[in-house]
Design a protein around this motif. Structure first.
Motif, mmCIF file in Angstrom:
data_model
loop_
_atom_site.group_PDB
_atom_site.id
_atom_site.type_symbol
_atom_site.label_atom_id
_atom_site.label_comp_id
_atom_site.label_asym_id
_atom_site.label_seq_id
_atom_site.Cartn_x
_atom_site.Cartn_y
_atom_site.Cartn_z
ATOM 1 N N ALA A 104 1.174 -1.140 -0.236
ATOM 2 C CA ALA A 104 0.427 -0.154 0.063
ATOM 3 C C ALA A 104 0.647 1.843 0.322
ATOM 4 N N ARG A 105 2.154 1.423 -1.355
ATOM 5 C CA ARG A 105 3.203 2.636 -1.005
ATOM 6 C C ARG A 105 3.333 2.500 -2.497
ATOM 7 N N PRO A 106 3.806 3.474 -2.875
ATOM 8 C CA PRO A 106 4.422 3.216 -4.464
ATOM 9 C C PRO A 106 5.686 2.868 -4.168
ATOM 10 N N PRO A 107 6.327 2.500 -5.317
ATOM 11 C CA PRO A 107 8.187 1.287 -4.954
ATOM 12 C C PRO A 107 9.404 2.773 -5.022
ATOM 13 N N ALA A 108 9.977 2.582 -4.329
ATOM 14 C CA ALA A 108 10.633 3.668 -4.347
ATOM 15 C C ALA A 108 11.504 4.357 -5.510
ATOM 16 N N ARG A 109 11.162 3.756 -6.819
ATOM 17 C CA ARG A 109 11.940 4.049 -8.110
ATOM 18 C C ARG A 109 10.891 3.368 -9.069
ATOM 19 N N LEU A 110 10.003 4.177 -9.833
ATOM 20 C CA LEU A 110 8.769 3.759 -10.961
ATOM 21 C C LEU A 110 9.387 3.154 -12.254
ATOM 22 N N GLN A 111 9.338 3.282 -12.416
ATOM 23 C CA GLN A 111 9.679 2.344 -13.475
ATOM 24 C C GLN A 111 8.916 3.642 -15.020
ATOM 25 N N ARG A 112 7.411 4.114 -14.892
ATOM 26 C CA ARG A 112 6.805 4.984 -15.560
ATOM 27 C C ARG A 112 6.297 6.185 -15.016
ATOM 28 N N VAL A 113 6.348 7.598 -15.312
ATOM 29 C CA VAL A 113 5.258 8.157 -14.786
ATOM 30 C C VAL A 113 5.390 9.642 -15.532
ATOM 31 N N GLN A 114 3.542 9.304 -15.965
ATOM 32 C CA GLN A 114 2.856 10.067 -16.893
ATOM 33 C C GLN A 114 2.372 11.979 -16.586
ATOM 34 N N ILE A 115 2.785 12.284 -17.115
ATOM 35 C CA ILE A 115 2.028 13.971 -16.173
ATOM 36 C C ILE A 115 1.376 14.727 -17.680
ATOM 37 N N GLU A 116 -0.246 14.769 -17.229
ATOM 38 C CA GLU A 116 -0.255 15.246 -18.884
ATOM 39 C C GLU A 116 -0.279 17.776 -18.523
ATOM 40 N N GLN A 165 2.917 13.187 -21.160
ATOM 41 C CA GLN A 165 2.117 13.454 -22.292
ATOM 42 C C GLN A 165 0.358 12.974 -21.836
ATOM 43 N N GLY A 166 -0.854 13.763 -21.523
ATOM 44 C CA GLY A 166 -1.710 13.756 -21.462
ATOM 45 C C GLY A 166 -3.094 12.767 -22.416
ATOM 46 N N TYR A 352 3.619 0.816 -10.990
ATOM 47 C CA TYR A 352 5.044 0.831 -11.064
ATOM 48 C C TYR A 352 4.563 2.076 -12.259
ATOM 49 N N SER A 353 3.445 3.074 -12.930
ATOM 50 C CA SER A 353 3.055 3.675 -13.502
ATOM 51 C C SER A 353 2.242 4.806 -13.865
ATOM 52 N N PRO A 354 2.819 6.489 -12.536
ATOM 53 C CA PRO A 354 1.007 6.387 -12.263
ATOM 54 C C PRO A 354 1.247 7.583 -13.109
ATOM 55 N N TYR A 355 -0.750 7.912 -13.142
ATOM 56 C CA TYR A 355 -0.698 8.940 -14.170
ATOM 57 C C TYR A 355 -1.186 10.300 -12.879
#
Length: 416
Positions: A104-116, A165-166, A352-355
Motif C-alpha cells: 500500500a505504497r509506491p515503490p522507491a523507484r517508478l518504471q514510468r510516470v506520466q504527467i498531462e 503526455q496526456g 509502477y506507472s502512475p498518471y
C-alpha cells in the motif's frame, strides 16, 4: 548453529551456490543467515528469491514481506512480492493479508510516470476521451503551469521514464521546451518522452525539443490514406504528416517511435501504412489496440470499431510476416495483440506507472483518467509517498493487489 560472526560468510556461500544453480544448498545457507541475523534484509530477500525459483511461492512471499518490513525501499523484494500478488499463484488469505500493507505504497523507484501537461489539441481523434467530452460539451482546455509542473516533479521519486503526455497535444503547450528542460535538470528521469501528432509545430521545433532534453519521441500515424486518417484522427493532413515525419526522422534517427492505434477503422489499411513507413526509412513501430472510453454509448460510440478476438488473432497472424515484408521496421504489438497477453499476469501499472492529470491529481494509470477514482488526491502539495498514505489511495492499492476493480474492465490491457 551459525552465529552473527559467520553469517556473512554463509551469505557469501549461499550466493555462490545460488549463482551455480544449486538451489537446495543456497536455501540451506540463507536459512542459517536469517536465523543468525533476523534484522538483515539481504538474507530474507535472497532466501525468498531462491524459494521463488524453486516454485515455493508462498514461502517466497513471506520472506519478501519480512524484507520489506525491515527495509521498505528494497525494490527487488517489492517487485517480487507484487508480481506474486498479481500472478495466479496460490497464496493463502493469511499471506495476502500480510502483503497488502507493504504494497500500500509506491515503490522507491517508478518504471514510468506520466504527467498531462495540456488538454489542448489540434485534432479530434475518434476514440479520444477529449473528442467524446467535447461532443457532450464537458471538456475544458487548459495547460499545466510550469510552476505546478516543477512542484509535481519535486514530489516524485526517481523514474526510468517520464512521459509528458496526456489527452492533449503536448507540443501545443506554450512552455513545453522549458518543461522538458526542467525535467532534465531535475536529474530524476533516465528518459524523457512525449507523443505528438507532428502537425502542431514546424519541423525545427522537434530539434529544439531534443536540445532541451527530450530523449525519445513518439509520433502518431494511424494511416496515410486521407479518408482513413480523417476517420481515425479528424483534421490530419496526411501530406504534411508524411513530410513532417521524414523531417523529424532526420534529426531523431533511432530515438523515434511511430505509434499506430489500431481499430476497425484502419485495420484493412494497416499494411499499406507499414509499407509506406518501410519505404520512408527505419522506424520503431508500436501497434496497440484502440481503447474504448465510451462503452456506455454502445453502438453509437466507438465500441463497434474495437478489435474483437478474431481481429486480434488476425493481426497476430499478419505480424508473423512483418519482418520479411518490412525489413526497415522493428514492429511491436501491444496489449491483447501481443502473443504473451492474457497469460494470467494482471497489469502492474497502478504500482509502477502512475498518471498525473493537468490539475495535479493522481490516477492509477494513463487509461484511468478520472481523479475521483483515487479521491481527488493531489501531488501538487505533497509527495507521492504521502499521497499513497491517503486512505482512499491505500485502500485502492491493497484491493487491486487482490483483484482488479470494475474500472479496469473497459481497458484493452485488462486481464481478469
Amino acid at each position: 548453529m551459525v552465529d552473527s560472526r559467520t553469517a556473512t560468510q554463509r551469505l557469501e556461500e549461499g550466493v555462490a551456490h545460488h549463482r551455480a544453480g544449486e538451489l537446495p544448498a543456497a536455501i540451506a545457507a540463507y536459512r542459517q543467515v536469517v536465523t543468525a541475523l533476523p534484522g538483515d534484509p539481504s538474507g530474507h530477500y535472497l532466501l525468498g528469491l531462491a524459494l521463488h525459483q524453486r516454485g515455493d511461492h508462498a514461502d517466497a512471499a513471506v520472506c519478501w514481506i519480512r524484507t520489506l518490513r525491515i527495509q521498505p525501499d528494497q525494490e527487488e523484494a517489492y517487485t517480487g512480492l507484487l508480481q506474486l500478488m498479481l500472478n495466479p499463484v496460490d497464496l493463502d488469505e493469511r499471506i495476502q493479508r500480510a502483503a497488502r500493507p507493504v504494497l500500500a505504497r509506491p515503490p522507491a523507484r517508478l518504471q514510468r510516470v506520466q504527467i498531462e501537461v495540456t488538454t489542448w489539441c489540434n485534432l479530434k481523434c475518434a476514440h479520444c476521451l477529449r473528442t467524446i467530452d467535447l461532443a457532450e460539451g464537458t471538456w475544458v482546455n487548459r495547460h499545466l503551469s510550469r510552476a505546478d509542473f516543477a512542484r509535481i516533479v519535486s514530489h516524485l521519486p526517481p523514474s526510468n521514464v517520464i512521459c509528458l503526455q496526456g489527452v492533449g497535444e503536448s507540443t501545443m503547450h506554450p512552455e513545453i521546451l522549458e518543461i522538458v528542460a526542467h525535467a532534465k535538470a531535475s536529474g530524476k528521469f533516465k528518459h524523457i518522452t512525449l507523443n505528438t501528432n507532428a502537425l502542431a509545430r514546424k519541423a525545427d521545433f522537434y530539434k529544439e525539443l531534443r536540445d532541451a532534453g527530450l530523449t525519445h519521441l513518439s509520433v502518431s500515424v494511424d494511416s496515410f490514406d486521407p479518408a482513413v486518417a480523417e476517420a481515425c484522427r479528424a483534421g490530419t493532413d496526411v501530406v504534411k504528416l508524411r513530410e513532417r515525419l521524414m523531417q523529424i526522422a532526420e534529426v531523431w534517427e533511432e530515438e523515434i517511435t511511430v505509434s499506430i492505434v489500431l481499430s476497425r477503422r484502419n485495420l484493412e489499411d494497416v499494411e499499406l501504412t507499414l509499407s509506406s513507413l518501410n519505404e520512408m526509412g527505419r522506424f520503431e513501430v508500436e501497434i496497440q489496440p484502440m481503447i474504448v472510453y465510451d462503452a456506455a454509448l454502445a453502438d453509437v460510440g466507438n465500441q463497434p470499431y474495437a478489435l474483437d478476438t478474431v481481429d486480434q488473432e488476425r493481426v497476430r497472424t499478419m505480424a508473423a510476416g512483418f519482418g520479411t515484408r518490412y525489413p526497415n521496421l522493428r514492429i511491436g504489438l501491444g496489449g491483447p495483440l501481443s502473443p504473451d497477453f492474457g497469460a494470467g499476469v494482471r497489469c502492474n501499472r497502478p504500482f509502477y506507472s502512475p498518471y498525473v492529470t493537468v490539475d495535479g491529481y493522481l490516477t492509477p494509470c494513463c487509461t484511468i483518467e478520472d481523479p475521483a477514482v483515487l479521491g481527488h488526491t493531489s501531488v501538487l502539495n505533497q509527495s507521492l509517498a504521502e499521497a499513497w498514505r491517503n486512505p482512499v489511495v491505500a485502500d485502492w492499492a491493497t484491493h487491486y493487489a487482490v483483484a482488479s476493480p470494475s474500472v479496469c474492465e473497459g481497458c484493452c490491457f485488462h486481464v481478469a
